[in-house]
Design a protein around this motif. Sequence first.
Motif, PDB file in Angstrom:
ATOM      1  N   ARG A  26      26.036  46.328  19.585  1.00 33.58           N
ATOM      2  CA  ARG A  26      26.658  47.097  18.500  1.00 33.58           C
ATOM      3  C   ARG A  26      27.147  46.191  17.381  1.00 33.58           C
ATOM      4  O   ARG A  26      27.462  46.659  16.292  1.00 33.58           O
ATOM      5  CB  ARG A  26      27.853  47.879  19.032  1.00 33.58           C
ATOM      6  N   LEU A  27      27.236  44.876  17.664  1.00 34.91           N
ATOM      7  CA  LEU A  27      27.828  43.919  16.732  1.00 34.91           C
ATOM      8  C   LEU A  27      26.989  42.654  16.638  1.00 34.91           C
ATOM      9  O   LEU A  27      26.215  42.351  17.534  1.00 34.91           O
ATOM     10  CB  LEU A  27      29.225  43.507  17.227  1.00 34.91           C
ATOM     11  N   THR A  28      27.187  41.919  15.573  1.00 43.51           N
ATOM     12  CA  THR A  28      26.665  40.561  15.498  1.00 43.51           C
ATOM     13  C   THR A  28      27.690  39.671  16.193  1.00 43.51           C
ATOM     14  O   THR A  28      28.883  39.752  15.909  1.00 43.51           O
ATOM     15  CB  THR A  28      26.467  40.129  14.033  1.00 43.51           C
ATOM     16  N   ILE A  29      27.225  38.853  17.118  1.00 38.91           N
ATOM     17  CA  ILE A  29      28.105  38.004  17.927  1.00 38.91           C
ATOM     18  C   ILE A  29      27.850  36.538  17.571  1.00 38.91           C
ATOM     19  O   ILE A  29      26.712  36.081  17.546  1.00 38.91           O
ATOM     20  CB  ILE A  29      27.840  38.222  19.435  1.00 38.91           C
ATOM     21  N   ARG A  30      28.943  35.824  17.320  1.00 40.11           N
ATOM     22  CA  ARG A  30      28.876  34.389  17.035  1.00 40.11           C
ATOM     23  C   ARG A  30      29.473  33.620  18.215  1.00 40.11           C
ATOM     24  O   ARG A  30      30.339  34.129  18.914  1.00 40.11           O
ATOM     25  CB  ARG A  30      29.665  34.066  15.765  1.00 40.11           C
ATOM     26  N   ASN A  31      29.013  32.397  18.388  1.00 41.36           N
ATOM     27  CA  ASN A  31      29.554  31.559  19.450  1.00 41.36           C
ATOM     28  C   ASN A  31      31.029  31.265  19.178  1.00 41.36           C
ATOM     29  O   ASN A  31      31.396  30.752  18.128  1.00 41.36           O
ATOM     30  CB  ASN A  31      28.763  30.257  19.554  1.00 41.36           C
ATOM     31  N   VAL A  44      24.609  34.239  17.833  1.00 41.53           N
ATOM     32  CA  VAL A  44      23.845  34.217  19.085  1.00 41.53           C
ATOM     33  C   VAL A  44      23.175  35.557  19.359  1.00 41.53           C
ATOM     34  O   VAL A  44      22.190  35.621  20.093  1.00 41.53           O
ATOM     35  CB  VAL A  44      24.720  33.780  20.280  1.00 41.53           C
ATOM     36  N   VAL A  45      23.718  36.630  18.787  1.00 40.47           N
ATOM     37  CA  VAL A  45      23.141  37.971  18.928  1.00 40.47           C
ATOM     38  C   VAL A  45      23.388  38.707  17.616  1.00 40.47           C
ATOM     39  O   VAL A  45      24.487  38.636  17.066  1.00 40.47           O
ATOM     40  CB  VAL A  45      23.794  38.768  20.093  1.00 40.47           C
ATOM     41  N   ARG A  46      22.381  39.414  17.140  1.00 41.03           N
ATOM     42  CA  ARG A  46      22.544  40.223  15.927  1.00 41.03           C
ATOM     43  C   ARG A  46      22.713  41.690  16.308  1.00 41.03           C
ATOM     44  O   ARG A  46      22.197  42.139  17.329  1.00 41.03           O
ATOM     45  CB  ARG A  46      21.339  40.080  15.011  1.00 41.03           C
ATOM     46  N   LYS A  47      23.451  42.402  15.479  1.00 36.42           N
ATOM     47  CA  LYS A  47      23.606  43.846  15.667  1.00 36.42           C
ATOM     48  C   LYS A  47      22.214  44.462  15.778  1.00 36.42           C
ATOM     49  O   LYS A  47      21.341  44.186  14.967  1.00 36.42           O
ATOM     50  CB  LYS A  47      24.357  44.442  14.472  1.00 36.42           C
ATOM     51  N   GLY A  48      22.032  45.269  16.822  1.00 34.77           N
ATOM     52  CA  GLY A  48      20.747  45.933  17.042  1.00 34.77           C
ATOM     53  C   GLY A  48      19.823  45.225  18.010  1.00 34.77           C
ATOM     54  O   GLY A  48      18.834  45.807  18.458  1.00 34.77           O
ATOM     55  N   ASP A  49      20.118  43.961  18.353  1.00 35.98           N
ATOM     56  CA  ASP A  49      19.279  43.252  19.326  1.00 35.98           C
ATOM     57  C   ASP A  49      19.315  43.982  20.665  1.00 35.98           C
ATOM     58  O   ASP A  49      20.359  44.490  21.088  1.00 35.98           O
ATOM     59  CB  ASP A  49      19.755  41.815  19.531  1.00 35.98           C
ATOM     60  N   VAL A  50      18.174  44.008  21.338  1.00 31.98           N
ATOM     61  CA  VAL A  50      18.040  44.686  22.630  1.00 31.98           C
ATOM     62  C   VAL A  50      17.949  43.645  23.740  1.00 31.98           C
ATOM     63  O   VAL A  50      17.265  42.632  23.601  1.00 31.98           O
ATOM     64  CB  VAL A  50      16.806  45.604  22.648  1.00 31.98           C
ATOM     65  N   ALA A  81      31.678  46.032  27.332  1.00 29.97           N
ATOM     66  CA  ALA A  81      31.016  47.337  27.187  1.00 29.97           C
ATOM     67  C   ALA A  81      31.167  47.883  25.774  1.00 29.97           C
ATOM     68  O   ALA A  81      30.233  48.482  25.237  1.00 29.97           O
ATOM     69  CB  ALA A  81      31.574  48.334  28.200  1.00 29.97           C
ATOM     70  N   ARG A  82      32.311  47.655  25.143  1.00 37.10           N
ATOM     71  CA  ARG A  82      32.536  48.179  23.795  1.00 37.10           C
ATOM     72  C   ARG A  82      31.639  47.508  22.757  1.00 37.10           C
ATOM     73  O   ARG A  82      31.511  47.986  21.639  1.00 37.10           O
ATOM     74  CB  ARG A  82      34.001  48.031  23.399  1.00 37.10           C
ATOM     75  N   GLU A  83      31.008  46.387  23.109  1.00 39.98           N
ATOM     76  CA  GLU A  83      30.093  45.687  22.212  1.00 39.98           C
ATOM     77  C   GLU A  83      28.647  46.119  22.408  1.00 39.98           C
ATOM     78  O   GLU A  83      27.764  45.652  21.697  1.00 39.98           O
ATOM     79  CB  GLU A  83      30.195  44.175  22.441  1.00 39.98           C
ATOM     80  N   LEU A  84      28.428  47.029  23.377  1.00 37.68           N
ATOM     81  CA  LEU A  84      27.074  47.445  23.738  1.00 37.68           C
ATOM     82  C   LEU A  84      26.907  48.953  23.622  1.00 37.68           C
ATOM     83  O   LEU A  84      27.879  49.705  23.672  1.00 37.68           O
ATOM     84  CB  LEU A  84      26.776  47.032  25.186  1.00 37.68           C
ATOM     85  N   THR A  85      25.656  49.376  23.517  1.00 31.20           N
ATOM     86  CA  THR A  85      25.310  50.788  23.555  1.00 31.20           C
ATOM     87  C   THR A  85      23.910  50.891  24.155  1.00 31.20           C
ATOM     88  O   THR A  85      23.181  49.904  24.222  1.00 31.20           O
ATOM     89  CB  THR A  85      25.372  51.422  22.149  1.00 31.20           C
ATOM     90  N   GLU A  86      23.550  52.095  24.571  1.00 27.92           N
ATOM     91  CA  GLU A  86      22.180  52.308  25.060  1.00 27.92           C
ATOM     92  C   GLU A  86      21.255  52.472  23.862  1.00 27.92           C
ATOM     93  O   GLU A  86      21.609  53.146  22.897  1.00 27.92           O
ATOM     94  CB  GLU A  86      22.110  53.545  25.938  1.00 27.92           C
ATOM     95  N   PRO A  87      20.063  51.845  23.914  1.00 22.42           N
ATOM     96  CA  PRO A  87      19.111  52.048  22.828  1.00 22.42           C
ATOM     97  C   PRO A  87      18.681  53.513  22.760  1.00 22.42           C
ATOM     98  O   PRO A  87      18.692  54.213  23.771  1.00 22.42           O
ATOM     99  CB  PRO A  87      17.926  51.158  23.205  1.00 22.42           C
TER     100      PRO A  87
END
Length: 91
Positions: A26-31, A44-50, A81-87
């Motif tokens: 759900r978010l862009t994540i930085r180290n 390390v992860v961009r919003k929308g990455d699966v 969990a709040r940083e994730l969602t089901e595609p």
Amino acid sequence: MMSPDDQPIEIYAPPVYMPGDKVRSRLTIRNDGTMWGVEIGEIVVRKGDVGYVRDIGTYLQQFYIYAVDFIDRGTVVGMRARELTEPEGVQ
């Protein structure tokens, strides 16, 4: 039950996701300094990455941390969990 900082204690309920579940960030994540070999602040992860949940751990005996394998990025990132969602389209 609530933790001292007024956040629900997640580990009193079953995990939201299980190993093998397909998830989307759900978010862009930085180290934040916890990933070895990656500069602090680097994305390390961009919003929308699966990715796929590999494992489930806990943090501070309160929260679930999902080890998510973002195969296209070649990285495993610990996420809440709040940083994730089901595609879309996943049942």
